[in-house]
Write a protein that holds these residues in place. Structure first.
Motif, PDB file in Angstrom:
ATOM      1  N   THR A 115       0.516 -12.973   6.930  1.00 48.91           N
ATOM      2  CA  THR A 115       1.138 -12.180   7.985  1.00 48.91           C
ATOM      3  C   THR A 115       0.408 -10.851   8.138  1.00 48.91           C
ATOM      4  O   THR A 115      -0.111 -10.282   7.176  1.00 48.91           O
ATOM      5  CB  THR A 115       2.621 -11.915   7.688  1.00 48.91           C
ATOM      6  N   ASP A 116       0.374 -10.371   9.384  1.00 51.65           N
ATOM      7  CA  ASP A 116      -0.174  -9.051   9.733  1.00 51.65           C
ATOM      8  C   ASP A 116      -1.510  -8.782   9.044  1.00 51.65           C
ATOM      9  O   ASP A 116      -2.466  -9.518   9.270  1.00 51.65           O
ATOM     10  CB  ASP A 116       0.864  -7.970   9.434  1.00 51.65           C
TER      11      ASP A 116
ATOM     12  N   GLY B 130       1.085 -15.505  11.023  1.00 51.38           N
ATOM     13  CA  GLY B 130       1.871 -14.777  12.020  1.00 51.38           C
ATOM     14  C   GLY B 130       1.455 -13.317  12.063  1.00 51.38           C
ATOM     15  O   GLY B 130       1.416 -12.651  11.028  1.00 51.38           O
TER      16      GLY B 130
ATOM     17  N   CYS C 141       6.238 -12.732  15.832  1.00 57.68           N
ATOM     18  CA  CYS C 141       5.348 -13.709  15.199  1.00 57.68           C
ATOM     19  C   CYS C 141       5.614 -13.860  13.704  1.00 57.68           C
ATOM     20  O   CYS C 141       5.600 -14.973  13.168  1.00 57.68           O
ATOM     21  CB  CYS C 141       3.894 -13.323  15.438  1.00 57.68           C
ATOM     22  N   VAL C 142       5.831 -12.743  13.019  1.00 55.32           N
ATOM     23  CA  VAL C 142       6.161 -12.832  11.598  1.00 55.32           C
ATOM     24  C   VAL C 142       7.500 -13.541  11.423  1.00 55.32           C
ATOM     25  O   VAL C 142       7.673 -14.358  10.511  1.00 55.32           O
ATOM     26  CB  VAL C 142       6.165 -11.433  10.956  1.00 55.32           C
TER      27      VAL C 142
ATOM     28  N   THR D 231       7.838 -16.936   9.027  1.00 58.54           N
ATOM     29  CA  THR D 231       8.743 -16.881   7.883  1.00 58.54           C
ATOM     30  C   THR D 231       9.938 -17.810   8.106  1.00 58.54           C
ATOM     31  O   THR D 231      10.422 -18.442   7.163  1.00 58.54           O
ATOM     32  CB  THR D 231       9.230 -15.443   7.633  1.00 58.54           C
TER      33      THR D 231
END
Length: 647
Positions: free
Chosen positions: A51-52, A11, A25-26, A30
């Motif tokens: 993530t990121d 994400g 998205c995160v 999650t």
């Protein structure tokens, strides 16, 4: 599913310029990770979340190969991507498999930096093909735009990044080998190759994947809908079922977005979602607004009881995909029970566009209906004694019943005393109540029987705990007997028989359990565990050794066997059942002054289960306590029949 679920969730919100950042998205990955932990369980789940800044092209491709590549024939592999999708020009060497000469791509966090690229459809297809070659079931979920003209609408968040204008050499494509000499055959482009895997895409190739606000948080429309579908379904929904549910949800929230399920094998559509990696569990109770008002999706056929005067089923309302351990969004009271659902009154009102989860916090318990017959003076005296009793436990009616239904018990006033029987059964339920203060002792006996009967029949009509969440088995050396069964045991001469009760937590979450002994003579004993209930971690078990007894007094009076109901109360929160304790019914003792009234006032409640249990003793508990934590709970019973033969 016999194997494991290997999952890679990616994400990305924090894209560097010039790629527009995203916000949900995160949250998507999650949230979905929590769904997997909850529904699959830690033991069967092998999970990686990027993530990121973690989600570089190198990290994503290596994890695809190295993590998901470990999936064997009995396993399930899941790749879940939430972020920007885009396009790029296809190298001339790959034009044979891409008629429009444009690749559809996933945009990694460093995809537009020097020396890096988007992850193209052909690369992902090749990587997935090598994963599914082991025979594992493979699912890809893409909550992004994977086609389009690169524009962004001004009034909504769209998961579509501008195309990458840089010419890309064919040699940079991962998993394709020599692209000029060994390119895939025509038809292998886009996300779905000839390999055996399933794709759940956020939208059609001509549409854009959008973000929405769900309960104050940004989410992908597909991801939010998928979570709701999995948490709101019972059993194992098929891909066809999931597509139907997420499509209805997404199209209700946004326009021009239609999720798609794509596969090279149409029979996969009827396969359980994730190949059966998500085990069947009872669905949560949901609350939604329909044309006739707010309602929960359980009714009379599910065991929801009708309101009894002002006493009715109470529910705490939470976000559908959120926790139920904090303060609820609202409280719901059942006003009418229909066959398949129940209408409720909501306080305060909530957004009608959403579906919510509801947890039962209290259920109505009807008083014991006692028909009074016989001697006029005796029945009048009994009614006078009942005026000081707990009217929430005992309701005296005329004869064998009235317009509200038949009586549960009958009390006949005779010159010798009061005889308590069940309708249609001539044998007295308890010895004849005679002598001094016979009226008060009869009412006390009826109250005690009412508490016992309420507790023995107590169930939660809307529990999400699965059957045998805490498995109960009783064993006297002849083999275990489980919930719903009966274990016969017998004296050996004068030696009372021994048996063992074993409790085991079969779930992946901590639970608390209490073992209650409801004897045939209306005793309730809760002393199996020193604290009333015992904590059981995932997979933990405990056992209690007990002795079956037919005491001398009953045996000499003619009883040769007694039946005990061993009730296991299971809860998601700690609770104390010891306030339920009551001794065997004794109608011979004369009550002291002031003992007719049975409730001393509301006890301090740690959880809503303690409120429900307290309701079996009296409904004089006052309003719901806001500080009481909301527990999910269930009851299971096994029976033990002890025989003491005569010589």
């Amino acid at each position: 599913m016999a194997g494991r679920l290997l999952a890679l969730l990616v994400g990305i919100d924090a894209y560097p310029t010039p790629i527009p950042p995203l916000s949900g998205c995160v949250n998507d990955v999650t949230g979905f990770a929590d769904v997997l932990r909850d529904r699959v369980g830690e033991d069967a789940l092998d999970l990686v979340v990027l993530t990121d800044g973690q989600a570089t092209r190198a990290a994503v491709t290596s994890r695809l190969s190295e993590h998901l590549g470990r999936a064997g024939a009995q396993d399930v592999a899941l790749f879940y991507y939430s972020g920007h999708g885009s396009q790029q020009t296809t190298p001339e060497e790959l034009w044979s498999i891409e008629p429009d000469h444009r690749n559809e791509t996933l945009v990694c966090v460093d995809s537009r930096s020097a020396g890096s690229w988007d992850l193209a459809d052909k690369e992902l297809a090749a990587l997935l093909d090598s994963i599914s070659a082991t025979g594992c079931h493979t699912l890809v979920v893409l909550d992004c735009c994977h086609s389009g003209d690169g524009t962004r609408d001004a009034d909504e968040v769209v998961r579509l990044a501008p195309p990458d204008p840089r010419p890309r050499p064919a040699s940079t494509f991962v998993g394709l080998g020599d692209a000029t000499a060994g390119a895939p055959t025509r038809g292998a482009a886009r996300w779905t190759p000839a390999g055996r895997h399933v794709l759940l895409a956020a939208c059609r190739s001509s549409e854009k994947a959008k973000e929405v606000t769900v309960l104050g948080r940004q989410r992908g429309a597909l991801s939010a809908a998928l979570e709701a579908a999995l948490l709101g379904s019972d059993g194992r929904p098929s891909y066809r079922d999931v597509l139907r549910m997420v499509t209805a949800d997404v199209t209700n929230r946004v326009t021009d977005q239609h999720p798609q399920v794509e596969t090279a094998d149409a029979t996969e559509l009827d396969r359980p979602f994730l190949g059966g990696a998500i085990p069947a569990t009872p669905r949560p109770l949901t609350l939604s607004r329909l044309p006739d008002g707010w309602s929960i999706d359980s009714g009379a056929v599910h065991g929801v009881p009708e309101p009894i005067g002002d006493d009715t089923t109470e529910l705490a309302v939470y976000p559908l995909t959120g926790e139920t351990s904090g303060s609820p969004l609202a409280t719901a009271l059942v006003t009418r029970v229909l066959p398949d659902r129940s209408l409720v009154r909501l306080t305060p009102e909530l957004d009608e566009a959403y579906v919510y989860r509801a947890v039962v916090t209290s259920i109505p318990l009807a008083p014991l209906r006692v028909g009074v017959v016989g001697d006029a003076a005796g029945t009048a005296a009994l009614r006078t004694a009942a005026d000081a009793a707990d009217e929430t436990l005992v309701d005296l009616v005329e004869g064998a019943g009235d317009g509200d239904g038949p009586a549960d018990l009958l009390v006949e006033a005779t010159p010798d005393g009061f005889v308590i029987t069940r309708p249609g059964v001539t044998r007295p339920l308890v010895p004849v109540v005679a002598g001094e203060a016979r009226e008060e002792r009869t009412i006390l006996a009826l109250e005690r029987v009412a508490r016992w009967l309420r507790l023995s029949a107590l169930t939660n009509p809307a529990t999400r705990l699965p059957d045998a969440a805490v498995r109960v088995e009783v064993d006297a050396g002849t083999g275990p007997v489980g919930a719903g069964g009966t274990l016969p045991i017998a004296y050996a001469g004068t030696d009372a028989p021994r048996f063992t009760v074993r409790l085991a937590n079969t779930t992946s979450t901590p639970l608390w359990a209490a073992l209650l002994d409801l004897t045939e003579t209306y005793g309730i004993f809760t002393d199996a565990f020193p604290a009333g209930s015992v904590a059981l971690g995932p997979g933990e078990a405990t056992s209690v050794d007990l002795v079956g007894q037919v005491d001398d007094g009953l045996w000499e009076a003619g009883a040769v066997s007694l039946r005990d109901q061993l009730m296991v109360v299971t809860s998601t929160l700690e609770f104390d059942p010891r306030s339920l304790e009551q001794e065997e019914l004794d109608v011979s003792a004369v009550p002291a002054a002031g003992t007719t009234r049975s409730a001393d006032g509301p006890p301090a409640l740690r959880s809503t289960l303690e409120r429900v249990l307290g309701g079996t003793r009296t409904r004089r508990l006052g309003p719901r306590t806001a500080s009481a934590a909301v527990a999910d709970w269930r009851t299971d019973s096994v029976f033990v029949v002890t025989t003491r033969p005569r010589a």
